[in-house]
Design an enzyme around this catalytic site. Structure first.
Site, mmCIF file in Angstrom:
data_model
loop_
_atom_site.group_PDB
_atom_site.id
_atom_site.type_symbol
_atom_site.label_atom_id
_atom_site.label_comp_id
_atom_site.label_asym_id
_atom_site.label_seq_id
_atom_site.Cartn_x
_atom_site.Cartn_y
_atom_site.Cartn_z
ATOM 1 N N CYS A 76 3.054 3.872 8.760
ATOM 2 C CA CYS A 76 3.468 2.947 7.701
ATOM 3 C C CYS A 76 4.881 3.224 7.208
ATOM 4 C CB CYS A 76 2.482 3.009 6.541
ATOM 5 S SG CYS A 76 2.281 4.659 5.806
ATOM 6 N N HIS A 367 0.218 5.835 1.651
ATOM 7 C CA HIS A 367 0.680 4.624 2.337
ATOM 8 C C HIS A 367 2.044 4.204 1.801
ATOM 9 C CE1 HIS A 367 0.274 1.160 4.874
ATOM 10 N NE2 HIS A 367 0.249 0.293 3.868
ATOM 11 N N ASN A 388 3.377 -5.565 3.371
ATOM 12 C CA ASN A 388 2.597 -4.506 4.002
ATOM 13 C C ASN A 388 2.883 -4.495 5.501
ATOM 14 O OD1 ASN A 388 0.725 -2.435 4.293
ATOM 15 N ND2 ASN A 388 -0.817 -3.430 3.040
#
Length: 447
Positions: A76, A367, A388
């Site tokens: 991520c 994250h 995202n």
């Protein structure tokens, strides 16, 4: 102080009987049990009264490119970092949408992390494997995760390439097994290096390391592909006009479109724990990838100031990389700690004092994403737009809404351009950092 006798705290028959009677006499438990039999906990705990807050409209919004998909990997932070960089490249070249190769950066991250871990092991060989730091290095191993400064180290050293030049492979999108293999192999290196140290064959350790690194390099390239050394960059601009730049190297591409801009970004954290006074800078021992790169540095600031910096950067049409804990209160489109009533469902509250959650390992960064907008009404921000890296089939085309309250509780890190910091903040950032333990919660994004 005398320790409590654990034998006195057993789950006795009498205690179990009281728990059972209390459960059975409360009719709500039957209703909840029946509902949970066929319903997701999050769906059942959702408070629909705040539905209006999920409105996907923002007073300050940056029109960013389509979301990417990290698939079954923990990359991520690389995806978020490249999402920041591609917006810079896209504006310079007037490109509507494209991706930078996440596989290219991840390949070199894996290689650098393996080298960093083996170097750390060598420095700890005087210790027994059960010593806490040595145990942490061995147990934690190399992972997919990382920090902003680790991302910066990689792109400064190796450059960047368009995804069209170096695409994903099955292994780059499904990293668990390769990571497991590499960690096992490096632990075997630790075992052999320890024996060499104990038999005073110290000079042979570096030879052993290169042997291991050779096999690691082969395994990584066999899994991720052979990275390009030269490439042509072909693209359409926003008016569908074709362009080509020939014979670029990854480093030349980076230097041309990003260059020194990468050094203007600094990591800001919000950790209200007693061990981290505000307005001081911190680093985490035994956490990095590129040995000769910059150390990980975090300037700790109060949350009000963190939000102020985020607003300034977004208002100037510059997105914000951030690290958070997405394990809590995450709806399908709207992330809000006040919309999910776990307290009402279970009489269990999983959100409490932020400092306490950090100290007692109830919440940690896990994250990284990008903030691309916020909504401000009567001078008060009530929600943020976040990009995202879970693909376009979730959220609203891969974008989510984050409440201001969720930001307070679960956002721990933002990456801000130096030009928005005060002189005092910059001076604090440039001081010698305070060293934190390798297992400090401000380093968990790299797990």
């Amino acid at each position: 102080m005398k320790n409590i006798d654990i034998n006195e705290e057993s789950l006795s028959k009498d205690l179990y009987s009281r728990l059972s009677k209390n459960y059975l006499k409360d009719v709500k438990n039957t209703i909840i049990r029946n509902a949970l039999n066929n319903t997701n906990i999050t769906d059942l705990a959702y408070d629909a009264s705040k539905q209006s807050e999920t409105n996907f409209v923002f007073s300050n919004e940056i029109k960013t490119m389509a979301v990417c998909n990290q698939e079954r990997s923990g990359r991520c932070w690389i995806f978020a970092g490249l999402n920041v960089l591609r917006e810079i490249v896209g504006k310079k070249l007037n490109i509507k949408n494209f991706e930078l190769s996440q596989n290219y950066v991840a390949l070199y991250d894996k290689l650098e992390k393996c080298n960093y871990m083996m170097t750390s092991i060598i420095s700890l060989l005087n210790n027994d494997p059960s010593e806490r730091v040595f145990m942490h290095v061995l147990t934690n191993g190399i992972q997919d995760g990382g920090q902003w400064d680790m991302f910066k180290n990689l792109v400064k050293k190796y450059g960047i390439v368009p995804q069209s030049v170096f695409k994903e492979t099955f292994q780059s999108s499904n990293t668990h097994l390769l990571t497991t293999v590499l960690n096992s192999y490096i632990r075997n290196f630790a075992f052999e290096a320890k024996k060499l140290k104990e038999t005073r064959k110290v000079k042979e350790i570096s030879i052993l390391k290169e042997k291991y690194l050779t096999n690691i390099y082969n395994a990584i390239l066999n899994s991720f592909g052979v990275p390009p050394t030269k490439f042509n960059f072909e693209y359409y601009d926003i008016e569908d006009k074709y362009h080509i730049e020939k014979d670029l190297t990854p480093k030349a591409f980076f230097d041309k479109y990003i260059g020194k801009t990468i050094d203007e970004y600094v990591s800001i954290i919000n950790s209200p724990t007693e061990d981290k006074p505000f307005n001081k800078v911190y680093t985490i021992d035994y956490l990095n990838n590129v040995i000769e790169g910059d150390p990980i540095k975090h300037l700790n600031l109060p949350m009000d100031r963190v939000k102020e910096l985020v607003e300034k950067q977004i208002s100037n049409n510059e997105v914000v990389w951030f690290g958070s804990d997405v394990g809590f209160y995450r709806g399908k489109e709207y992330w809000d700690d006040e919309s999910l009533s776990l307290q009402g469902l279970f009489q269990i509250d999983t959100k409490w004092d932020k400092a306490g959650m950090l100290d007692f390992h109830a919440s940690v960064m896990n994250h990284a994403m990008v903030i691309t907008g916020f909504n401000k009404v009567d001078g008060v921000v009530n929600r943020y737009k976040i990009q995202n890296s879970w693909g376009s089939k979730v959220g609203t085309n891969g974008y989510f809404v984050m409440s201001d309250s969720w930001f307070d509780s679960f956002v721990y890190q933002v990456v801000i351009l130096k030009k928005y910091l005060t002189k005092e903040e910059l001076d604090a950032y440039n001081k010698e950092p305070i060293h934190l333990d390798p297992w400090d919660p401000m380093g968990t994004l790299a797990d």
